[in-house]
Structure formats: C-alpha cells, structure tokens
Design a protein around this motif. Structure first.
Motif, mmCIF file in Angstrom:
data_model
loop_
_atom_site.group_PDB
_atom_site.id
_atom_site.type_symbol
_atom_site.label_atom_id
_atom_site.label_comp_id
_atom_site.label_asym_id
_atom_site.label_seq_id
_atom_site.Cartn_x
_atom_site.Cartn_y
_atom_site.Cartn_z
ATOM 1 N N SER A 140 5.936 7.934 -3.050
ATOM 2 C CA SER A 140 4.873 7.276 -2.230
ATOM 3 C C SER A 140 5.458 6.252 -1.478
ATOM 4 O O SER A 140 4.899 5.368 -0.651
ATOM 5 C CB SER A 140 3.949 6.628 -3.123
ATOM 6 N N THR B 234 4.276 1.911 1.885
ATOM 7 C CA THR B 234 3.889 2.574 0.489
ATOM 8 C C THR B 234 2.370 3.475 1.023
ATOM 9 O O THR B 234 1.688 3.046 1.566
ATOM 10 C CB THR B 234 3.458 1.530 -0.405
ATOM 11 N N THR C 172 -0.561 5.405 0.474
ATOM 12 C CA THR C 172 -1.680 5.368 -0.724
ATOM 13 C C THR C 172 -2.495 6.462 -0.976
ATOM 14 O O THR C 172 -3.406 6.481 -1.540
ATOM 15 C CB THR C 172 -2.639 4.161 0.028
ATOM 16 N N PRO D 144 -1.524 7.047 -7.137
ATOM 17 C CA PRO D 144 -1.767 6.111 -6.268
ATOM 18 C C PRO D 144 -3.289 5.934 -6.222
ATOM 19 O O PRO D 144 -3.985 6.864 -6.646
ATOM 20 C CB PRO D 144 -1.070 6.333 -5.096
ATOM 21 N N THR D 145 -3.783 4.763 -5.443
ATOM 22 C CA THR D 145 -5.271 4.769 -5.082
ATOM 23 C C THR D 145 -5.613 5.986 -4.159
ATOM 24 O O THR D 145 -4.800 6.382 -3.510
ATOM 25 C CB THR D 145 -5.441 3.512 -4.563
#
Length: 200
Positions: free
Chosen positions: A39, A46, A48, A185-186
């Motif tokens: 990511s 980053t 997401t 990740p989210t």
C-alpha cells in the motif's frame, strides 16, 4: 521479451527464489520496511484501497541525483508507474491492484526483462544486471536516482528464501501475512500522507 500468461506466473509465486527476487525489489525500492509494502505510494504516501493503481492522484515531485526536478506516480510494493502497470495489467488480465496482482505483475516484468531463468536458478547478480533497467533503485541502474548496495539485495533475497522454504506452499493471503505482515487496509477511497513521511 514476450510475457507468458497469468496462470504461469501465479503458479511460481511460492518458489523460494521468486520470493527472494520480490523481496530484493522491495528492499531496493524501500517498501520492505513499511508495515504494508503493497500500500506504499511514492514519497511514502499510503493507498487506502486496492481497486486500481492510484495514478496521478498520487503523483509527487522529487529531485534526482543531478539536481533535476521530476515527478513520479509509482505505487505498490514494487513501485509500478501508472503506464507500466496499465500495460502489464492489461496483458495479464489483472483487474485490481491487490498484493497478489502486484506480485504476479512483478514476476511478469522480471520475465519480460529476460531474468526469470536467473531468478529460478538463484543467480542474484544476473537478476540485478537484467532488471536494473526496470527498477531504478537496484545496483547499477542508470536513472540518476539513488541505488542500494548488492549486499542489501542479497540479504533480502536470503531472508525471503528462508521464510518461504520453512513455510512451504500456502494460500496467497497466508503467504503475504506471514512473510510481510500484510493486513487489508481500510476500504475508504483515496490516499493519505503518512505522518512525517520522509521523501526519497
């Protein structure tokens, strides 16, 4: 060189030397030291989500070793530029930017550079000589960007080989989690800048 099909590359991902080569690229590109290498955006932003390569939304400026200003939208564990990613993803039928898709694409790029035989044979220096035209941080690359020492490449390769050989074949999600600390990740769309993130 022409590339083979997705199934071929997916079928060799668990080979210890293939994982060694992938680990070496991550070490060179600086993503290996992040909690989730897959990511990482250029400049240590980053991602997401893994729906697609983030493209220009992640573009960042940098100064090369000759003092010239440039821009990069490199992203993921292997720092694919958007154009490179789109080309290889189209050829392989990859429909997302997931960790597994990133690994498949990286092995395909290694093969495209004619270095897959060297990888499977564990010929680290041969691998570097053929792929430093693809990854600018590998030793000997001529892109006016910082490169890493060969010793760093060999250490990363050896570490990944040991992990892969000890673990044996495993499902993709388990492999990524065990070897690289990967966690989903989210699902929030977009990208964010890591706090106090250093620039390359």
């Amino acid at each position: 060189m022409p590339i083979r099909d997705r199934d071929f590359y997916e079928g060799i991902l668990d080979d210890p030397n293939v994982q060694g080569a992938l680990a070496a690229i991550k070490a060179a590109e600086g993503t290996a030291w992040r909690a989730d290498p897959y990511s990482v955006g250029f400049g240590f932003t980053t991602l997401t989500n893994f729906d697609a390569h983030p493209g220009q939304s992640l573009s960042r400026g940098f100064t090369d070793t000759k003092g010239r200003r440039n821009k990069s939208n490199a992203a993921g564990a292997f720092q694919f530029m958007e154009a490179t990613w789109n080309e290889i993803a189209d050829k392989l039928g990859l429909t997302d930017f997931s960790p597994r898709s990133q690994e498949i694409a990286a092995v395909a790029k290694i093969d495209q550079r004619g270095a897959l035989d060297e990888v499977l044979a564990g010929d680290i220096e041969g691998f570097v000589q053929k792929t430093n035209k693809e990854w600018a941080s590998l030793p000997g690359a001529k892109y006016d960007q910082p490169t890493v020492a060969m010793s760093k490449i060999k250490d990363a390769w050896a570490g990944a080989r040991e992990v892969t050989a000890r673990r044996g074949p495993s499902p993709a999600d388990a492999r990524l989690g065990d070897a690289w600390g990967y966690q989903d990740p989210t699902t929030t769309a977009g990208v964010r800048m890591a706090d106090n993130a250093p620039l390359p």
